[in-house]
Design an enzyme around this catalytic site. Sequence first.
Site, short mmCIF file in Angstrom:
data_model
loop_
_atom_site.label_atom_id
_atom_site.label_comp_id
_atom_site.label_asym_id
_atom_site.label_seq_id
_atom_site.Cartn_x
_atom_site.Cartn_y
_atom_site.Cartn_z
N ARG A 107 0.76 -1.00 0.70
CA ARG A 107 0.16 -0.05 0.02
C ARG A 107 0.84 1.21 -0.22
O ARG A 107 0.65 2.24 -0.53
CB ARG A 107 -0.88 0.26 1.29
N THR A 144 12.13 -11.86 12.27
CA THR A 144 12.93 -12.77 12.50
C THR A 144 12.13 -13.08 14.12
O THR A 144 12.46 -12.27 14.68
CB THR A 144 13.79 -13.18 12.68
N ASP A 153 13.41 -15.00 16.15
CA ASP A 153 14.55 -15.24 17.17
C ASP A 153 15.00 -14.02 18.41
O ASP A 153 16.36 -14.36 18.57
CB ASP A 153 15.69 -16.00 16.16
N ARG A 196 17.12 -20.20 17.71
CA ARG A 196 18.52 -21.18 17.51
C ARG A 196 19.63 -20.66 18.44
O ARG A 196 19.12 -21.02 19.15
CB ARG A 196 18.85 -20.41 16.03
#
Length: 323
Positions: free
Chosen positions: A25, A125, A127, A171
Amino acid sequence: MKRIAVLTSGGDAPGMNAAIRAVVRAGIASGLEVWGVRRGFAGLVAGSFVPLGARDVGGIIQRGGTILGSARCEDFKKEATRLEAVRALNQNDIDALVVIGGNGSQSGSYALSEMGVKVVGVASTIDNDLYGSDITIGVDTALNIALEAIDRLKVTASSHQRAFLVEVMGRKCGYLALMAGIAGGAEAVVIPEVETDPEVIAEEIRLAYQRGKPHAIIVVAEGAEYNAAALERYFEKHRERLGFDLRVTTLGHVQRGGEPSAADRILATRLGAAAVEQLLEGNFGVLVGWIKGDIATTPLKDVVSKTKPLDLSLLKLANVLAK
Ligand code: ATP
């Protein structure tokens, strides 16, 4: 600049859809044509493009996952594979690319930018291990999901005087585990950044039992040397010393699947729109992230070569408050 493309890559993160919506947009509002790439870098190589209008991204801001799909594409580390991607971008007259993803994905972005592609990355992410953004899209939601699970486990743990090893994602980064441990009032937190002696954890559990605690929650990062399975194996031999009965819960992908929190929707919206601004300003080869409460750009070269440190004073705080 006339036509841009957007893709999501690596592990999906709640808020990716809000970022896609913002790119589409904001792009259209600036007179750009926006195309989506299906299945991350794999789709880019295969030339899997789809035009995205303002209506195509309606009703997705509240949805977890990514409407474009994501993929892990090992071959993208090969230059020959990336050349196919460059060819596909040229064949479809795409002038610039927005890559929404984490560490690995931004390595892909950097590699593409080194080949002359105009790329801007968006920090996404669960993580929170990405240099160039204090907090990344998906972290807040994943943390809240982990926290809700810990709260629930505490209830059942207290009823049976149990200790729970709760393994969370992240991770090689202990951010989610540490923050979930602090917010969830855990008795101990085990993260990859700090070497853990399982004997010390066993002692913490035993002392909690002796102090009369009805439960013990040990939050363990999946990337720790002693993850939940390894700790369980260790404790197996010493069960009677723990006092508590021991159970293990691995939260795994449940943490990814939630509807994005307000914080993640807002972060994703702002970063997505800012990525388009960077493209229009001709500022390529950067990651758009969130630093010290504001939007900030960091060269992808730094993003892929530097690591974001975890504030280990918070681990000390968690340990103090666990007593
Ligand atoms: P998350 O950590 O949230 O899962 P991520 O972006 O770090 O997200 P990865 O699986 O590490 O996820 O990377 C996603 C994709 O990025 C890989 O499958 C690969 O296609 C590409 N990629 C990773 N590293 C490189 C690299 N060094 N060069 C080129 N491409 C890469």
